[in-house]
Design a protein around this motif. Sequence first.
Motif, PDB file in Angstrom:
ATOM      1  N   ASN A 253       0.938  -1.302  -0.052  1.00  0.00           N
ATOM      2  CA  ASN A 253       0.031   0.037   0.059  1.00  0.00           C
ATOM      3  C   ASN A 253       0.935   1.312   0.082  1.00  0.00           C
ATOM      4  O   ASN A 253       0.164   2.410  -0.331  1.00  0.00           O
ATOM      5  CB  ASN A 253      -0.877  -0.026   1.286  1.00  0.00           C
ATOM      6  CG  ASN A 253      -2.020  -1.046   1.247  1.00  0.00           C
ATOM      7  OD1 ASN A 253      -2.434  -1.584   0.082  1.00  0.00           O
ATOM      8  ND2 ASN A 253      -2.637  -1.469   2.090  1.00  0.00           N
ATOM      9  N   GLY A 254       2.182   1.117   0.057  1.00  0.00           N
ATOM     10  CA  GLY A 254       2.993   2.283   0.272  1.00  0.00           C
ATOM     11  C   GLY A 254       3.190   3.033  -1.198  1.00  0.00           C
ATOM     12  O   GLY A 254       3.762   3.895  -1.263  1.00  0.00           O
ATOM     13  N   GLY A 255       2.797   2.203  -2.230  1.00  0.00           N
ATOM     14  CA  GLY A 255       2.943   2.659  -3.647  1.00  0.00           C
ATOM     15  C   GLY A 255       4.402   2.675  -4.019  1.00  0.00           C
ATOM     16  O   GLY A 255       4.595   3.422  -5.306  1.00  0.00           O
ATOM     17  N   VAL A 256       5.340   2.482  -3.350  1.00  0.00           N
ATOM     18  CA  VAL A 256       6.722   2.424  -3.853  1.00  0.00           C
ATOM     19  C   VAL A 256       7.248   1.606  -4.847  1.00  0.00           C
ATOM     20  O   VAL A 256       7.874   2.017  -5.815  1.00  0.00           O
ATOM     21  CB  VAL A 256       7.686   2.569  -2.746  1.00  0.00           C
ATOM     22  CG1 VAL A 256       9.407   2.725  -3.241  1.00  0.00           C
ATOM     23  CG2 VAL A 256       7.620   3.797  -1.559  1.00  0.00           C
ATOM     24  N   SER A 258       6.433  -1.958  -7.468  1.00  0.00           N
ATOM     25  CA  SER A 258       5.427  -2.404  -8.391  1.00  0.00           C
ATOM     26  C   SER A 258       6.135  -3.442  -9.380  1.00  0.00           C
ATOM     27  O   SER A 258       7.181  -3.429  -9.351  1.00  0.00           O
ATOM     28  CB  SER A 258       4.681  -1.337  -9.385  1.00  0.00           C
ATOM     29  OG  SER A 258       6.047  -0.729 -10.176  1.00  0.00           O
ATOM     30  N   ASN A 288      12.063  -0.396  -8.986  1.00  0.00           N
ATOM     31  CA  ASN A 288      10.646  -0.546  -8.365  1.00  0.00           C
ATOM     32  C   ASN A 288      10.116  -1.947  -8.236  1.00  0.00           C
ATOM     33  O   ASN A 288       9.206  -2.306  -7.370  1.00  0.00           O
ATOM     34  CB  ASN A 288       9.530   0.147  -9.224  1.00  0.00           C
ATOM     35  CG  ASN A 288      10.055   1.806  -9.430  1.00  0.00           C
ATOM     36  OD1 ASN A 288      10.242   2.223  -8.432  1.00  0.00           O
ATOM     37  ND2 ASN A 288       9.748   2.188 -10.654  1.00  0.00           N
ATOM     38  N   TYR A 393       9.558  -7.605  -5.374  1.00  0.00           N
ATOM     39  CA  TYR A 393       7.998  -7.201  -4.984  1.00  0.00           C
ATOM     40  C   TYR A 393       7.341  -8.479  -5.174  1.00  0.00           C
ATOM     41  O   TYR A 393       6.319  -8.621  -4.557  1.00  0.00           O
ATOM     42  CB  TYR A 393       7.796  -6.053  -5.948  1.00  0.00           C
ATOM     43  CG  TYR A 393       6.368  -5.646  -5.671  1.00  0.00           C
ATOM     44  CD1 TYR A 393       6.044  -5.036  -4.396  1.00  0.00           C
ATOM     45  CD2 TYR A 393       5.268  -5.361  -6.738  1.00  0.00           C
ATOM     46  CE1 TYR A 393       4.735  -4.504  -4.324  1.00  0.00           C
ATOM     47  CE2 TYR A 393       4.024  -5.092  -6.488  1.00  0.00           C
ATOM     48  CZ  TYR A 393       3.780  -4.525  -5.047  1.00  0.00           C
ATOM     49  OH  TYR A 393       2.684  -3.908  -5.033  1.00  0.00           O
TER      50      TYR A 393
END
Length: 526
Positions: A253-256, A258, A288, A393
């Motif tokens: 959820n941190g969005g850093v 992907s 990322n 990720y």
Amino acid sequence: MKKLITIIVAVGALATSCSDFLTEIPKDEIAPSQFFKNSDHAYNAVNALYRSGLPSLFSGGVYSGSRIMFGPYTSGLIDNEYKGQEVHVQHAQQLTMNAVNMSGYLGGIWRDLYLGVSRANNAIKYVPTTPGLAEAEANKLLAEARFFRALNYYYLVRFFGGVPLITEPYESLENLYVERAAVGDVYALIVEDLRFAVQAGVLPNTTMDGNGNRITHGIATALLAEVYLTMSGYPLQANHYADAAQQARSLINGGVFSLTSHDRDGAGNVIPTASAYNKARLADYLPNEHIYYFEYTVGIATSGYAQWAFPTNISPELEYAIANNAYAPTADLLAAYSPTEDLRGQEKQYFHSSFTREDGTVVNFQKAPYLWYDEQAAFETATSEKDLPIYTYANVLLIAAESIALSEGVTAEAIDYLSQVRARAYWKQSAEQVKASLAGLTPQQFVAEVWKERLRELIFEFHVWFDIQRTRQFPVTDNGQINFVDVVGHNNSFDATYTEDHLLYPIPDDEMQRNPALEPNPGYTE
């Protein structure tokens, strides 16, 4: 610009006597009494952790492979062409290891991991009181040091079970012989260190690349999530699935971070040469997606992985003096990938078996790792500086999917996380089709699907044996299908039968000779 690789600074010991006249002042090393006198010393102490301890297991020789490959060798799913002379591979595959015949090899792992622990302990004790170091800097370095201490103990406890728990620097001859701590106590320290690193609020919430290639909040969070997942399985079975889900979810959820996507043509079809997997192969790293990676730079620390991208018989075609398929996929591993549906199993994605010469002729060979293929290194320079992903990720998404399913049920969120990884690989299916295939599964059925993707997706991150340890389940593969059976009593690809004892490695005999307080692991008493 290529990143800076930190330099390991050795701290020497100084023998003193009562007489000032006899006191020796070394000219080529720093005495303990001289160290931690300024901020540079504090940074040097922590910088050393980036190259010693656990990170050192990711480097190796062309014949032996890297020591982090030992677990995959034990799984029987990975082979090494030079195992005739690299007997550690044979002992791993044939499950013939014991405290004596593996004392040198496993002793090297033991010593390196405890070197990392020792250096971390030194930094943890003295960084906070180093003169000239701002409080914010000291706290950030302390968080990094505690991350690395946790990382080293995390691998020690999975390799060997309960191990001596040492949390202070060795500064005297007292308490040299430390007994093995309980597995739960080792994990308690690991969690304590990682919770400090995550919660102290000093590690930046950015990519490793965006933090000067230093430890970030995301790296510590990813490791803590995996530790909670591991603690929930064997041997502890402590049920920290909710904790694992919380940590993984916070990172997602941190969005850093992907997943890297495939490039597609005008008709929406994946361009194989521009797939996410080929992007990973061609890039130094994917900032990322690669949360934590091991750095290489030509002239300082050169990667050996490009030498392991070809079998030995192709060596005359290469600039390297010799290549070795040190991480060769066995037929059983290759059978985990659908030959038609899974892009990872297609030629020149995860693996390759041919290359084309400049004159257009094709050279065929046995399957080898394509993700490590560096064309410039192979055919021009014989040196590679491509970084090696350690935590990605995709791993975090799979941790989240498994831990949510076992703590909250097979929710839409859990399905989404698994489907992100699977849909990228299943190039002929839409994300909606993948999600539909997962809906309606029981938690146990869903988790088995997660395990399948962990095997397929993370094989180059060396998690396979650790997953077998914590689940006590072995993947049996057939034409893209995977079924799980009890590992104890199962025969691997080399017709060796696993027993309960094989799920830990023997305590090296040399270490037991040095420390009489150590007890051997069960099954390794002779």
